[in-house]
Design a protein around this motif. Structure first.
Motif, PDB file in Angstrom:
ATOM      1  N   VAL B  18       0.723  -1.158   0.123  1.00 59.58           N
ATOM      2  CA  VAL B  18       0.011   0.156   0.003  1.00 59.58           C
ATOM      3  C   VAL B  18       0.829   1.087   0.000  1.00 59.58           C
ATOM      4  O   VAL B  18       0.695   2.271  -0.783  1.00 59.58           O
ATOM      5  CB  VAL B  18      -0.925   0.035   1.174  1.00 59.58           C
ATOM      6  CG1 VAL B  18      -1.651   1.498   1.392  1.00 59.58           C
ATOM      7  CG2 VAL B  18      -1.939  -1.284   1.020  1.00 59.58           C
ATOM      8  N   GLY B  19       2.105   1.198   0.703  1.00 56.71           N
ATOM      9  CA  GLY B  19       2.917   2.253   0.885  1.00 56.71           C
ATOM     10  C   GLY B  19       3.536   2.707  -0.357  1.00 56.71           C
ATOM     11  O   GLY B  19       3.596   3.725  -0.930  1.00 56.71           O
ATOM     12  N   SER B  20       3.958   1.624  -1.251  1.00 56.42           N
ATOM     13  CA  SER B  20       4.518   2.151  -2.356  1.00 56.42           C
ATOM     14  C   SER B  20       3.645   2.405  -3.565  1.00 56.42           C
ATOM     15  O   SER B  20       3.868   3.464  -4.075  1.00 56.42           O
ATOM     16  CB  SER B  20       5.391   0.832  -2.853  1.00 56.42           C
ATOM     17  OG  SER B  20       4.770  -0.255  -3.039  1.00 56.42           O
ATOM     18  N   LEU B  21       2.233   2.098  -3.554  1.00 54.20           N
ATOM     19  CA  LEU B  21       1.214   2.470  -4.355  1.00 54.20           C
ATOM     20  C   LEU B  21       0.960   4.196  -3.532  1.00 54.20           C
ATOM     21  O   LEU B  21       0.917   5.020  -4.699  1.00 54.20           O
ATOM     22  CB  LEU B  21      -0.013   1.863  -4.064  1.00 54.20           C
ATOM     23  CG  LEU B  21      -1.107   1.910  -5.375  1.00 54.20           C
ATOM     24  CD1 LEU B  21      -0.408   1.272  -6.423  1.00 54.20           C
ATOM     25  CD2 LEU B  21      -2.035   0.951  -4.957  1.00 54.20           C
ATOM     26  N   LEU B  22       0.934   4.385  -2.496  1.00 54.35           N
ATOM     27  CA  LEU B  22       0.850   5.646  -1.893  1.00 54.35           C
ATOM     28  C   LEU B  22       1.931   6.672  -2.272  1.00 54.35           C
ATOM     29  O   LEU B  22       1.625   7.776  -2.626  1.00 54.35           O
ATOM     30  CB  LEU B  22       0.481   5.680  -0.628  1.00 54.35           C
ATOM     31  CG  LEU B  22      -0.884   5.160  -0.219  1.00 54.35           C
ATOM     32  CD1 LEU B  22      -0.774   5.057   1.370  1.00 54.35           C
ATOM     33  CD2 LEU B  22      -1.992   6.063  -0.692  1.00 54.35           C
ATOM     34  N   GLY B 245       9.760  13.258   2.075  1.00 58.66           N
ATOM     35  CA  GLY B 245       8.432  13.187   2.910  1.00 58.66           C
ATOM     36  C   GLY B 245       7.524  12.281   2.497  1.00 58.66           C
ATOM     37  O   GLY B 245       7.047  11.657   3.310  1.00 58.66           O
ATOM     38  N   ALA B 246       7.346  12.524   0.922  1.00 61.16           N
ATOM     39  CA  ALA B 246       6.474  11.663   0.363  1.00 61.16           C
ATOM     40  C   ALA B 246       6.621  10.208   0.659  1.00 61.16           C
ATOM     41  O   ALA B 246       5.678   9.193   1.171  1.00 61.16           O
ATOM     42  CB  ALA B 246       5.894  12.024  -0.927  1.00 61.16           C
ATOM     43  N   PHE B 247       7.887   9.774   0.691  1.00 59.70           N
ATOM     44  CA  PHE B 247       8.456   8.408   0.786  1.00 59.70           C
ATOM     45  C   PHE B 247       8.211   7.976   2.291  1.00 59.70           C
ATOM     46  O   PHE B 247       7.365   6.874   2.504  1.00 59.70           O
ATOM     47  CB  PHE B 247       9.664   8.227   0.371  1.00 59.70           C
ATOM     48  CG  PHE B 247      10.292   6.909   0.443  1.00 59.70           C
ATOM     49  CD1 PHE B 247       9.787   5.879  -0.580  1.00 59.70           C
ATOM     50  CD2 PHE B 247      11.257   6.559   1.299  1.00 59.70           C
ATOM     51  CE1 PHE B 247      10.493   4.447  -0.512  1.00 59.70           C
ATOM     52  CE2 PHE B 247      11.699   5.087   1.473  1.00 59.70           C
ATOM     53  CZ  PHE B 247      11.056   4.108   0.520  1.00 59.70           C
ATOM     54  N   ILE B 248       8.746   8.826   3.172  1.00 60.55           N
ATOM     55  CA  ILE B 248       8.440   8.438   4.707  1.00 60.55           C
ATOM     56  C   ILE B 248       7.060   8.355   4.987  1.00 60.55           C
ATOM     57  O   ILE B 248       6.331   7.335   5.470  1.00 60.55           O
ATOM     58  CB  ILE B 248       8.928   9.453   5.546  1.00 60.55           C
ATOM     59  CG1 ILE B 248      10.518   9.572   5.346  1.00 60.55           C
ATOM     60  CG2 ILE B 248       9.123   8.913   6.943  1.00 60.55           C
ATOM     61  CD1 ILE B 248      11.430   8.405   5.657  1.00 60.55           C
ATOM     62  N   GLY B 249       6.244   9.334   4.466  1.00 61.14           N
ATOM     63  CA  GLY B 249       4.516   9.626   4.845  1.00 61.14           C
ATOM     64  C   GLY B 249       3.854   8.156   4.146  1.00 61.14           C
ATOM     65  O   GLY B 249       3.250   7.563   4.879  1.00 61.14           O
ATOM     66  N   ALA B 250       4.331   7.790   3.172  1.00 60.84           N
ATOM     67  CA  ALA B 250       3.648   6.754   2.382  1.00 60.84           C
ATOM     68  C   ALA B 250       4.144   5.334   3.182  1.00 60.84           C
ATOM     69  O   ALA B 250       3.099   4.521   3.331  1.00 60.84           O
ATOM     70  CB  ALA B 250       4.122   6.450   0.971  1.00 60.84           C
ATOM     71  N   LEU B 251       5.182   5.209   3.637  1.00 60.38           N
ATOM     72  CA  LEU B 251       5.443   4.146   4.393  1.00 60.38           C
ATOM     73  C   LEU B 251       4.834   4.139   5.714  1.00 60.38           C
ATOM     74  O   LEU B 251       4.378   2.886   6.176  1.00 60.38           O
ATOM     75  CB  LEU B 251       7.016   3.963   4.667  1.00 60.38           C
ATOM     76  CG  LEU B 251       8.036   3.632   3.646  1.00 60.38           C
ATOM     77  CD1 LEU B 251       9.468   3.601   4.091  1.00 60.38           C
ATOM     78  CD2 LEU B 251       7.526   2.208   3.089  1.00 60.38           C
ATOM     79  N   VAL B 252       4.538   5.171   6.425  1.00 55.50           N
ATOM     80  CA  VAL B 252       3.953   5.340   7.762  1.00 55.50           C
ATOM     81  C   VAL B 252       2.354   4.956   7.393  1.00 55.50           C
ATOM     82  O   VAL B 252       1.906   4.059   8.149  1.00 55.50           O
ATOM     83  CB  VAL B 252       4.219   6.848   8.188  1.00 55.50           C
ATOM     84  CG1 VAL B 252       3.271   6.738   9.471  1.00 55.50           C
ATOM     85  CG2 VAL B 252       5.626   6.803   8.728  1.00 55.50           C
ATOM     86  N   ILE B 253       1.823   5.748   6.577  1.00 57.16           N
ATOM     87  CA  ILE B 253       0.583   5.734   6.219  1.00 57.16           C
ATOM     88  C   ILE B 253       0.181   4.161   5.819  1.00 57.16           C
ATOM     89  O   ILE B 253      -0.952   3.693   5.934  1.00 57.16           O
ATOM     90  CB  ILE B 253      -0.028   6.560   5.252  1.00 57.16           C
ATOM     91  CG1 ILE B 253       0.219   8.069   5.900  1.00 57.16           C
ATOM     92  CG2 ILE B 253      -1.547   6.341   4.971  1.00 57.16           C
ATOM     93  CD1 ILE B 253      -0.602   8.055   7.444  1.00 57.16           C
ATOM     94  N   GLY B 254       1.071   3.493   4.959  1.00 55.09           N
ATOM     95  CA  GLY B 254       0.808   2.103   4.489  1.00 55.09           C
ATOM     96  C   GLY B 254       0.717   1.317   5.782  1.00 55.09           C
ATOM     97  O   GLY B 254      -0.285   0.478   5.680  1.00 55.09           O
ATOM     98  N   GLN B 255       1.507   1.382   6.592  1.00 54.26           N
ATOM     99  CA  GLN B 255       1.465   0.615   7.912  1.00 54.26           C
ATOM    100  C   GLN B 255       0.257   0.776   8.652  1.00 54.26           C
ATOM    101  O   GLN B 255      -0.432  -0.088   9.270  1.00 54.26           O
ATOM    102  CB  GLN B 255       2.818   0.495   8.654  1.00 54.26           C
ATOM    103  CG  GLN B 255       4.264  -0.020   8.103  1.00 54.26           C
ATOM    104  CD  GLN B 255       3.907  -1.348   7.637  1.00 54.26           C
ATOM    105  OE1 GLN B 255       3.103  -1.952   8.152  1.00 54.26           O
ATOM    106  NE2 GLN B 255       4.769  -2.089   6.800  1.00 54.26           N
ATOM    107  N   VAL B 256      -0.117   1.962   8.678  1.00 54.07           N
ATOM    108  CA  VAL B 256      -1.123   2.531   9.585  1.00 54.07           C
ATOM    109  C   VAL B 256      -2.325   1.878   9.026  1.00 54.07           C
ATOM    110  O   VAL B 256      -3.310   1.221   9.609  1.00 54.07           O
ATOM    111  CB  VAL B 256      -1.437   3.908   9.546  1.00 54.07           C
ATOM    112  CG1 VAL B 256      -2.860   4.407  10.152  1.00 54.07           C
ATOM    113  CG2 VAL B 256      -0.355   4.466  10.487  1.00 54.07           C
TER     114      VAL B 256
END
Lengths: 339, 296
Positions: B18-22, B245-256
């Motif tokens: 999900v994170g990589s898509l985001l 930021g987009a990368f870190i944010g996507a990883l965090v939100i993907g896990q959430v």
């Protein structure tokens, strides 16, 4: 740009008492409209009366949003959250406790205010695009909650079986009586927002919208004012949601959804942000296109609304209120032309 | 700890997918806003266009030819859509940011409605291309191969975008525009051309993400809003205009979205908002946002 205009002598004298005759004159159309609205059930067929009632419900919601967007300068995309909270609260209270109209309106207002107080504390600290996104996130969370909390909200089937609203113990079953109840609450809600907007608090909110650093340097606390506006707007949106539950007697998650919030924003933009009465007209257009014109368009009213939305952004930067030439925005523009 | 990790491995991997898509979605949104001050609320609708495109080409049976054709067509459609959006927002360039956001909101309503007229209101599912449709064994667990591939694509794209933005002259232009657009145009760079290019590439990333996401999410009405909101949350957490930021944010939100939903299904929405709230209270401009944001 606007702040310079607001300081010009032409508009500085506006709140004074010298305008009283014109204020009286300007009250005439409002009274005429009110009489016409009150007489509507005698003239219109029951279906048309119901559509008019839906317009009033959506209009009150749009007016509450206008307090944020137009008066305070806080464009919210998640305002439907408080509408949904009000609608669900009124529906649940009506099913489980009492369907007394006054109680429903009050609990809906309270629920909207509490939800707005809880989320606004964070949201109003941000501004511009961040505010837009935060409110969007709040709206989405309420939407998801309303679909997942099946036991409370009925999930995606919606909350149904809401009993007819009662006034003084008598159930209102005829469409006309329900309409009058809706109209009465609409008038009270509109008056409340109008009074806030006309009060010194409303003046401070406009000041914050136009030039926040300056208001801060004058000793105002922008956070406190914005927070107050957010909570009031949430309470009024809650009332509108409560009216929705009373009128439609079915509440589904889409009431709290993104599209509802977007359509309310369309009503505000179409009508003219900041004028309060403009969004009422905007809401009328939105509801007429979606509910009345919808069936003839095979349920694709949103397509027409989307196109209207795009056109409105280009052609009506100040909405219907700008066209009518009596809004504050236009007066300001005139005073700019003749300094 | 190891046991916990082992039992939640599937959720964690889903989170990365999900994170990589985001990331693919959010980086376009973030750069478009950071550079051009255009908040493109049609981004989710473009994602949905890609998803339906994938369904059109793959519903008869998922083949590599169909999948690659869908990617290619989606990229073209995205570039074109970005060009159209750029032309449409141009007359509003001097109006408040909100007006442009509202315009794209109207566009997204129209696009979503047209899609529901063409494809109906049912949820459609899309198969993964052959070879990736099966599950493979990964660290002792069976896991869909397509999602592993998606994680790989996301990582590769992240590296490509990072290198382009941080190490090339085009990237220097991007960074300069995020920092001070007026100065960039004062130095003789045509702002409108940059805008067409940036919106085109941003929209292309959205439609391509739609095709890539189709085997995971399928295509259905309402998916556009869900995806748009997730991408916006990523952008806000990461900071506008920041690739890192987009990368870190996507990883965090993907896990959430994945691990959070698996462990605490009732609270997932609150965790999402809580993460957003926490970041905004501590860092009002996002984790890697610019110190001072022009135009707000």
């Amino acid at each position: 740009m606007e702040s310079i205009v607001a300081d010009s002598p032409a508009s500085a004298g506006r709140p004074g008492g010298g305008r009283r005759p014109s204020a009286l004159l300007r009250a005439v159309p409002a009274v005429v409209v009110l009489v016409l609205l009150a007489a509507a059930p005698f003239v219109l067929a029951p279906f048309a009366t119901t559509v008019l009632g839906r317009i009033l419900v959506f209009a009150l919601f749009a007016v509450s949003l206008d307090l944020l967007v137009g008066v305070t300068g806080l464009p919210s995309l998640g305002h439907a959250a408080y509408f949904g909270v009000g609608a669900y609260t009124a529906g649940i209270v009506a099913i489980n406790v009492t369907s007394e109209g006054v109680v429903l309106v009050l609990v809906a207002a309270l629920a909207g205010a509490v939800a707005a107080a809880a989320t606004g504390w964070l949201a109003v600290r941000s501004s511009g695009v961040f505010f837009l996104m935060l409110t969007l996130a709040v709206g989405e969370i309420v939407y998801q909650l309303s679909t997942t909390l099946d036991s409370v909200t009925g999930g995606s089937n919606g909350l149904y079986g809401i009993p007819a609203v009662r006034v003084g113990g008598t159930a209102l079953t005829l469409a006309g009586y329900v309409y009058w109840f809706v109209l009465a609450v609409f008038v009270l809600g509109f008056a409340a927002v109008w009074l806030v907007s006309r009060s010194p608090v409303g003046g401070a909110l406009r000041g914050i919208r136009d030039n926040e650093p300056r208001m801060r340097s004058l000793g105002y606390s922008p956070f406190r004012y914005k927070y107050a506006a957010f909570v009031i707007a949430g309470a009024v949106a809650g009332v509108a949601g409560g009216l929705f539950a009373v009128q439609v007697r079915l509440v589904t998650p889409s009431e709290a959804g993104f599209t509802t919030g977007a359509l309310a924003l369309l009503a505000v933009i179409l009508g003219g942000a900041g004028s309060l009465w403009g969004p009422v007209l905007g809401a009328a257009v939105v509801v007429l296109v979606r509910d009345a014109l919808g069936p003839t368009l095979e349920g694709h009213g949103p397509l027409v609304l989307g196109i209207v939305f795009v056109l409105a952004v280009y052609l009506l930067p100040r909405g219907f209120a700008g066209l009518a030439g009596v809004s504050a925005a236009v007066r300001r523009r005139r005073s700019r032309r003749t300094p | 700890m190891i046991e916990w990790f082992d039992s939640n491995l599937v959720s964690i991997l889903n989170g990365f997918a999900v994170g990589s898509l985001l990331f693919i979605l959010a980086v376009g949104l973030s750069i478009v806003f950071g550079m051009m001050d255009v908040l493109n609320l049609a981004h989710g609708a473009l994602f949905l266009v890609g998803a339906y495109l994938a369904w059109s080409l793959l519903s008869g049976g998922a083949t590599w030819g169909g999948f690659l054709a869908a990617l290619g067509i989606a990229a073209l459609v995205g570039l074109l859509a970005g060009g159209v959006l750029s032309v449409m927002t141009e007359p509003l360039a001097r109006r408040p940011i909100l007006d442009q956001a509202l315009l794209t909101l109207g566009v997204s309503l129209v696009v979503a409605e047209v899609l529901s007229i063409v494809y109906g209101n049912d949820a459609l599912s899309v198969g993964a291309p052959p070879g990736l449709a099966e599950s493979v064994s990964f660290l002792g667990r069976s896991y869909p191969a397509y999602r592993l591939a998606l994680i790989g694509v996301g990582l590769v794209l992240a590296v490509v975008v990072y290198v382009v933005v941080e190490r090339t002259s085009v990237g220097a232009l991007v960074r300069a525009s995020v920092a001070d657009r007026e100065m960039v145009s004062a130095m003789g760079i045509d702002n409108r051309k940059v805008k067409v290019a940036v919106l085109g590439i941003g929209s292309m990333l959205a439609t391509v993400a739609g095709v890539l996401g189709a085997p995971v999410y399928g295509a259905r009405p309402g998916l556009d809003d869900t995806i748009l909101i997730l991408a916006l949350v990523v952008v806000v957490i990461g900071g506008l205009g920041s690739v890192k930021g987009a990368f870190i944010g996507a990883l965090v939100i993907g896990q959430v979205e994945s691990l959070g939903r698996a462990l605490l299904p009732d609270l997932a929405s609150f965790i999402l908002f809580g993460t957003l709230a926490l970041v905004l209270v501590l860092r009002p401009r996002g984790l890697f946002g610019p110190r001072k944001l022009a135009g707000t």
